[in-house]
Design an enzyme around this catalytic site. Structure first.
Site, PDB file in Angstrom:
ATOM      1  N   HIS A  70      38.123   8.416  94.843  1.00 66.32           N
ATOM      2  CA  HIS A  70      38.881   7.043  95.359  1.00 66.32           C
ATOM      3  C   HIS A  70      37.791   5.923  95.381  1.00 66.32           C
ATOM      4  CE1 HIS A  70      41.586   9.976  97.482  1.00 66.32           C
ATOM      5  NE2 HIS A  70      40.497  10.631  97.721  1.00 66.32           N
ATOM      6  N   ASP A 122      27.741   5.754  95.395  1.00 66.33           N
ATOM      7  CA  ASP A 122      28.583   5.148  94.514  1.00 66.33           C
ATOM      8  C   ASP A 122      28.395   5.622  92.884  1.00 66.33           C
ATOM      9  OD1 ASP A 122      30.460   2.900  93.150  1.00 66.33           O
ATOM     10  OD2 ASP A 122      28.830   1.644  92.575  1.00 66.33           O
ATOM     11  N   HIS A 123      29.749   5.950  92.341  1.00 70.61           N
ATOM     12  CA  HIS A 123      29.824   6.603  91.103  1.00 70.61           C
ATOM     13  C   HIS A 123      28.844   7.763  91.057  1.00 70.61           C
ATOM     14  CE1 HIS A 123      31.558   2.801  89.929  1.00 70.61           C
ATOM     15  NE2 HIS A 123      32.087   3.617  88.800  1.00 70.61           N
ATOM     16  N   HIS A 140      35.218  13.628  94.805  1.00 77.58           N
ATOM     17  CA  HIS A 140      34.714  14.861  95.627  1.00 77.58           C
ATOM     18  C   HIS A 140      36.137  15.990  95.569  1.00 77.58           C
ATOM     19  CE1 HIS A 140      37.663  12.930  99.254  1.00 77.58           C
ATOM     20  NE2 HIS A 140      38.159  13.086  98.005  1.00 77.58           N
ATOM     21  N   CYS A 190      43.646  18.581  97.009  1.00 76.70           N
ATOM     22  CA  CYS A 190      42.222  18.425  97.412  1.00 76.70           C
ATOM     23  C   CYS A 190      41.352  19.595  96.918  1.00 76.70           C
ATOM     24  CB  CYS A 190      42.249  17.696  98.627  1.00 76.70           C
ATOM     25  SG  CYS A 190      43.053  16.423  99.246  1.00 76.70           S
ATOM     26  N   GLU A 230      39.767   5.442 102.861  1.00 76.20           N
ATOM     27  CA  GLU A 230      39.934   6.287 101.514  1.00 76.20           C
ATOM     28  C   GLU A 230      40.755   5.596 100.622  1.00 76.20           C
ATOM     29  OE1 GLU A 230      40.188  10.909 101.373  1.00 76.20           O
ATOM     30  OE2 GLU A 230      42.230  10.252 100.990  1.00 76.20           O
ATOM     31  N   HIS A 269      38.363  14.713  92.396  1.00 84.70           N
ATOM     32  CA  HIS A 269      39.175  13.709  92.155  1.00 84.70           C
ATOM     33  C   HIS A 269      38.475  12.510  92.892  1.00 84.70           C
ATOM     34  CE1 HIS A 269      40.265  15.143  96.073  1.00 84.70           C
ATOM     35  NE2 HIS A 269      40.524  13.912  96.240  1.00 84.70           N
TER      36      HIS A 269
END
Lengths: 139, 151
Positions: free
Chosen positions: A41, A79-80, A14, A33, A127, A39
């Site tokens: 998490h 996810d991913h 994100h 950010c 996070e 980037h």
């Protein structure tokens, strides 16, 4: 009343950006950010439901079913994936920045009313292990 | 949303909670002048050792509030970290709690330490502190404040 918590994990990319602001303002408020390359998490999701124990099964909720709901409604969607670019609730035109707070709220909205025989009580999203957000459906 | 007043817009925003975890190490000795030496030993056991002992405290600070529609945040995490560096870590990390003014009148149990940390974060203007949870060891934790989601 019993509270039951199920965990799930997803890894996503994100960045934080508000289109209503200048680039300078985005950098000032969001710092690193705001890097538009994104980037990521490893998020940990904890979903807590509340309900009465069924006298026959001894369950509040069938955990297999809850696992499947989290898998379909959240993990397969997040996810991913790049949250800003691939998940509709964080698309640029929604104006919703994919912060940990907003991810918790979005997951609540995805799950609300989906869990048979139990009430959604809390969505907690980590996070990192030193930062998490919680949403209880309060407006 | 355009037809709503500022107050209505704010009330329409969901309320969420953000928890940040900090670590600090400090020493303490549990002892009160109100008890005799024997009573202190009986009540506090090995924690009454006159030389003190220490812990790596895990401190969870929970803040609650409306999620800002522009930033998506309950509060600015950078501001919270700056506040915590000065008022939490700066005051307590690497210290002997018994030597601090805050614990001149009260025993630095983790109950009292948790209350003190709660008072400290009431001075943070970025969002309302809802709860402080301190892990003294992996087996003991202490909480002060409200249960989130009940307000």
């Amino acid at each position: 009343m019993i509270f039951l918590t199920r965990k799930a994990e997803f890894s996503s990319a994100h960045y934080y950006w508000n289109d209503a602001w200048s680039a300078e303002e985005n950098l000032r408020v969001f710092g690193r950010c705001a890097n538009k390359n994104g980037h990521g998490h490893n998020y940990t999701l904890e979903v807590t439901v509340a309900g009465e124990v069924d006298p026959v099964s001894g369950f509040v909720v069938d955990l297999k079913e809850l696992k499947e709901i989290l898998e379909c409604e959240v993990v397969r969607v997040y996810d991913h994936r790049h949250l800003n670019l691939e998940v509709p609730e964080f698309a640029a035109d929604t104006g919703t920045v994919p912060t940990t707070e907003n991810i918790a709220i979005a997951i609540w909205r995805r799950l609300e009313g989906m869990i048979p025989h139990a009430r959604l009580h809390r969505v907690r999203v980590y996070e990192r292990d030193d930062l998490f957000a919680e949403y209880y459906g309060e407006r | 949303m355009a037809g709503l007043s500022q107050t209505e817009r704010q009330s329409a925003r969901p309320k969420a909670y953000l928890t940040r975890r900090y670590r600090l190490s400090a020493s303490h000795r549990l002892h009160t002048d109100a008890y005799s030496a024997e009573q202190n030993r009986a009540v506090y056991g090995k924690c009454n050792n006159p030389h003190g002992h220490g812990h790596n405290y895990g401190i969870e600070v929970t803040l609650g509030g409306s999620v800002n529609a522009q930033t998506g945040m309950v509060c600015d995490l950078g501001e919270l970290d700056v506040f915590a560096r000065t008022h939490l870590l700066g005051r307590f990390d690497g210290m002997n709690l018994n030597t601090l003014d805050e614990f001149r009148e009260v025993v630095p149990t983790t109950e009292n330490f948790t209350r003190e940390v709660y008072r400290v974060f009431q001075g943070f203007s970025g969002a309302k502190v809802v709860r402080i949870r301190i892990e003294e060891t992996g087996n003991n934790s202490f909480e002060v404040g409200e249960e989130p989601g009940r307000g």
